[in-house]
Design a protein around this motif. Structure first.
Motif, PDB file in Angstrom:
ATOM      1  N   ALA A   7       0.599  -1.025  -0.093  1.00 38.04           N
ATOM      2  CA  ALA A   7      -0.001  -0.027   0.012  1.00 38.04           C
ATOM      3  C   ALA A   7       0.552   0.838   0.476  1.00 38.04           C
ATOM      4  CB  ALA A   7      -1.046   0.300   1.078  1.00 38.04           C
ATOM      5  N   LEU A   8       2.325   1.266   0.527  1.00 38.29           N
ATOM      6  CA  LEU A   8       3.400   2.316   0.985  1.00 38.29           C
ATOM      7  C   LEU A   8       3.251   2.355  -0.861  1.00 38.29           C
ATOM      8  CD1 LEU A   8       4.928   4.469   2.080  1.00 38.29           C
ATOM      9  CD2 LEU A   8       6.091   2.723   2.895  1.00 38.29           C
ATOM     10  N   LEU A   9       4.238   2.018  -0.986  1.00 38.52           N
ATOM     11  CA  LEU A   9       4.816   1.852  -2.818  1.00 38.52           C
ATOM     12  C   LEU A   9       3.349   2.041  -3.539  1.00 38.52           C
ATOM     13  CD1 LEU A   9       7.043   0.953  -4.098  1.00 38.52           C
ATOM     14  CD2 LEU A   9       5.704  -0.731  -4.830  1.00 38.52           C
ATOM     15  N   LEU A  10       2.072   1.519  -3.489  1.00 36.48           N
ATOM     16  CA  LEU A  10       0.838   2.297  -4.065  1.00 36.48           C
ATOM     17  C   LEU A  10       0.885   3.591  -3.613  1.00 36.48           C
ATOM     18  CD1 LEU A  10      -1.213  -0.795  -5.304  1.00 36.48           C
ATOM     19  CD2 LEU A  10       0.971   0.593  -6.544  1.00 36.48           C
ATOM     20  N   GLY A  11       1.161   4.496  -3.186  1.00 38.16           N
ATOM     21  CA  GLY A  11       0.250   5.243  -2.620  1.00 38.16           C
ATOM     22  C   GLY A  11       1.650   6.765  -2.916  1.00 38.16           C
ATOM     23  N   VAL A  12       2.710   5.949  -3.144  1.00 39.24           N
ATOM     24  CA  VAL A  12       3.942   6.750  -3.579  1.00 39.24           C
ATOM     25  C   VAL A  12       3.386   6.845  -5.383  1.00 39.24           C
ATOM     26  CG1 VAL A  12       6.422   7.191  -3.913  1.00 39.24           C
ATOM     27  CG2 VAL A  12       5.269   6.138  -1.562  1.00 39.24           C
ATOM     28  N   LEU A  13       3.256   6.003  -5.766  1.00 38.10           N
ATOM     29  CA  LEU A  13       3.471   6.254  -7.325  1.00 38.10           C
ATOM     30  C   LEU A  13       1.756   6.898  -7.464  1.00 38.10           C
ATOM     31  CD1 LEU A  13       4.014   5.146  -9.772  1.00 38.10           C
ATOM     32  CD2 LEU A  13       2.051   3.090  -9.736  1.00 38.10           C
ATOM     33  N   SER A  14       0.633   6.598  -6.547  1.00 41.23           N
ATOM     34  CA  SER A  14      -0.534   7.943  -6.230  1.00 41.23           C
ATOM     35  C   SER A  14      -0.495   8.907  -6.718  1.00 41.23           C
ATOM     36  CB  SER A  14      -1.671   6.842  -5.830  1.00 41.23           C
ATOM     37  OG  SER A  14      -1.810   6.031  -5.716  1.00 41.23           O
ATOM     38  N   TYR A  15       0.093   9.407  -5.547  1.00 39.37           N
ATOM     39  CA  TYR A  15       1.232  10.432  -5.422  1.00 39.37           C
ATOM     40  C   TYR A  15       1.813  11.397  -6.629  1.00 39.37           C
ATOM     41  CZ  TYR A  15       2.626  14.715  -2.206  1.00 39.37           C
ATOM     42  OH  TYR A  15       3.134  16.191  -1.870  1.00 39.37           O
ATOM     43  N   PHE A  50       8.977  -5.379 -10.603  1.00 38.86           N
ATOM     44  CA  PHE A  50      10.204  -4.655 -11.065  1.00 38.86           C
ATOM     45  C   PHE A  50       9.261  -3.873 -12.994  1.00 38.86           C
ATOM     46  CE2 PHE A  50      13.590  -2.645 -12.900  1.00 38.86           C
ATOM     47  CZ  PHE A  50      14.350  -2.120 -12.718  1.00 38.86           C
ATOM     48  N   LYS A  51       9.346  -4.991 -13.486  1.00 37.60           N
ATOM     49  CA  LYS A  51       9.787  -4.469 -15.000  1.00 37.60           C
ATOM     50  C   LYS A  51       7.850  -3.457 -15.359  1.00 37.60           C
ATOM     51  CE  LYS A  51       9.428  -5.355 -19.765  1.00 37.60           C
ATOM     52  NZ  LYS A  51       9.524  -6.338 -20.660  1.00 37.60           N
ATOM     53  N   ALA A  52       6.888  -3.949 -14.265  1.00 40.37           N
ATOM     54  CA  ALA A  52       5.267  -2.562 -14.447  1.00 40.37           C
ATOM     55  C   ALA A  52       5.546  -1.908 -13.402  1.00 40.37           C
ATOM     56  CB  ALA A  52       4.140  -4.325 -13.662  1.00 40.37           C
ATOM     57  N   TYR A  53       6.272  -1.647 -12.569  1.00 44.72           N
ATOM     58  CA  TYR A  53       6.092  -0.347 -11.994  1.00 44.72           C
ATOM     59  C   TYR A  53       7.188   0.306 -12.928  1.00 44.72           C
ATOM     60  CZ  TYR A  53       6.612   2.644  -8.346  1.00 44.72           C
ATOM     61  OH  TYR A  53       6.589   3.615  -6.891  1.00 44.72           O
ATOM     62  N   THR A  54       8.430  -0.016 -12.643  1.00 47.07           N
ATOM     63  CA  THR A  54       9.159   1.027 -13.576  1.00 47.07           C
ATOM     64  C   THR A  54       8.776   1.321 -15.279  1.00 47.07           C
ATOM     65  OG1 THR A  54      10.949  -0.445 -14.699  1.00 47.07           O
ATOM     66  CG2 THR A  54      11.855   0.610 -12.316  1.00 47.07           C
ATOM     67  N   ALA A  55       7.608   1.379 -16.034  1.00 42.90           N
ATOM     68  CA  ALA A  55       7.000   1.611 -17.182  1.00 42.90           C
ATOM     69  C   ALA A  55       5.997   2.670 -16.847  1.00 42.90           C
ATOM     70  CB  ALA A  55       6.341  -0.077 -17.300  1.00 42.90           C
ATOM     71  N   HIS A  56       5.922   3.101 -15.596  1.00 43.35           N
ATOM     72  CA  HIS A  56       5.663   4.201 -15.493  1.00 43.35           C
ATOM     73  C   HIS A  56       6.408   5.562 -15.404  1.00 43.35           C
ATOM     74  CE1 HIS A  56       2.102   2.121 -14.054  1.00 43.35           C
ATOM     75  NE2 HIS A  56       2.045   1.685 -14.072  1.00 43.35           N
ATOM     76  N   CYS A  57       6.420   6.241 -16.762  1.00 45.52           N
ATOM     77  CA  CYS A  57       7.921   7.194 -17.154  1.00 45.52           C
ATOM     78  C   CYS A  57       7.621   7.213 -17.454  1.00 45.52           C
ATOM     79  CB  CYS A  57       9.331   6.334 -16.713  1.00 45.52           C
ATOM     80  SG  CYS A  57       9.353   4.741 -17.837  1.00 45.52           S
ATOM     81  N   ARG A  58       6.101   8.206 -18.191  1.00 53.34           N
ATOM     82  CA  ARG A  58       5.813   8.570 -19.322  1.00 53.34           C
ATOM     83  C   ARG A  58       4.912   9.874 -19.193  1.00 53.34           C
ATOM     84  NH1 ARG A  58       7.260   5.814 -23.658  1.00 53.34           N
ATOM     85  NH2 ARG A  58       7.445   3.778 -23.670  1.00 53.34           N
TER      86      ARG A  58
END
Length: 157
Positions: A94-102, A126-134
């Motif tokens: 939840a913390l990791l996804l909260g940071v991504l949501s921020y 890892f690959k899915a998380y780091t893909a959020h870079c656009r």
């Protein structure tokens, strides 16, 4: 990329030498502060503080001078709200996804493969998380580096 790139500036953390010595939540706050920086509401309106977007009914106005203490409190309030959205997951996830949501918004995270994988118990993200870079549809190197840092510092197997 060094994990010791951040140093705690708060007196409570003065003895810490590495971000990894801090509790995960405090690591998350430092990462967000580092990447968002303190916004000037005159230049970045409707964003102020550490990337907070003004919501209807809030007291803030264009040109509002926010102190670092107020910005920190607002960041923590927003982060807690985003973490709470993912209370169906383990707190560490939840913390990791909260940071991504921020950064990208909770709606985008709820639709993401990262969320689906974690919900299914798949920790190979890892690959899915780091893909959020656009940004505006194009690969953004700094966002990619931010995702790698967030993953390295906050993700726990």
């Amino acid at each position: 990329m060094a994990i010791v790139a951040f140093t705690a500036t708060s007196p409570a953390f003065a003895a810490k030498k590495s971000i990894m010595e801090l509790p995960p939540y405090e690591r998350a706050v430092l990462i967000i502060k580092h990447h968002e920086t303190l916004h000037d509401s005159r230049r970045h309106w409707p964003y102020l503080g550490y990337g907070h977007r003004k919501l209807p009914g809030e007291k803030y106005f264009r040109g509002y001078k926010m102190s670092e203490r107020e910005a920190d409190a607002l960041l923590r309030k927003d982060l807690n709200k985003f973490i709470g959205i993912f209370n169906d997951l383990e707190p560490r996830d939840a913390l990791l996804l909260g940071v991504l949501s921020y950064n990208i918004g909770p709606g985008a995270v709820k639709k993401s493969s990262v969320y689906r994988k974690l919900k299914a118990g798949d920790r190979n993200i890892f690959k899915a998380y780091t893909a959020h870079c656009r940004y505006k549809g194009k690969f953004h190197k700094q966002l990619h580096q931010r995702r790698i840092m967030e993953f390295m510092v906050l993700f726990q197997k």
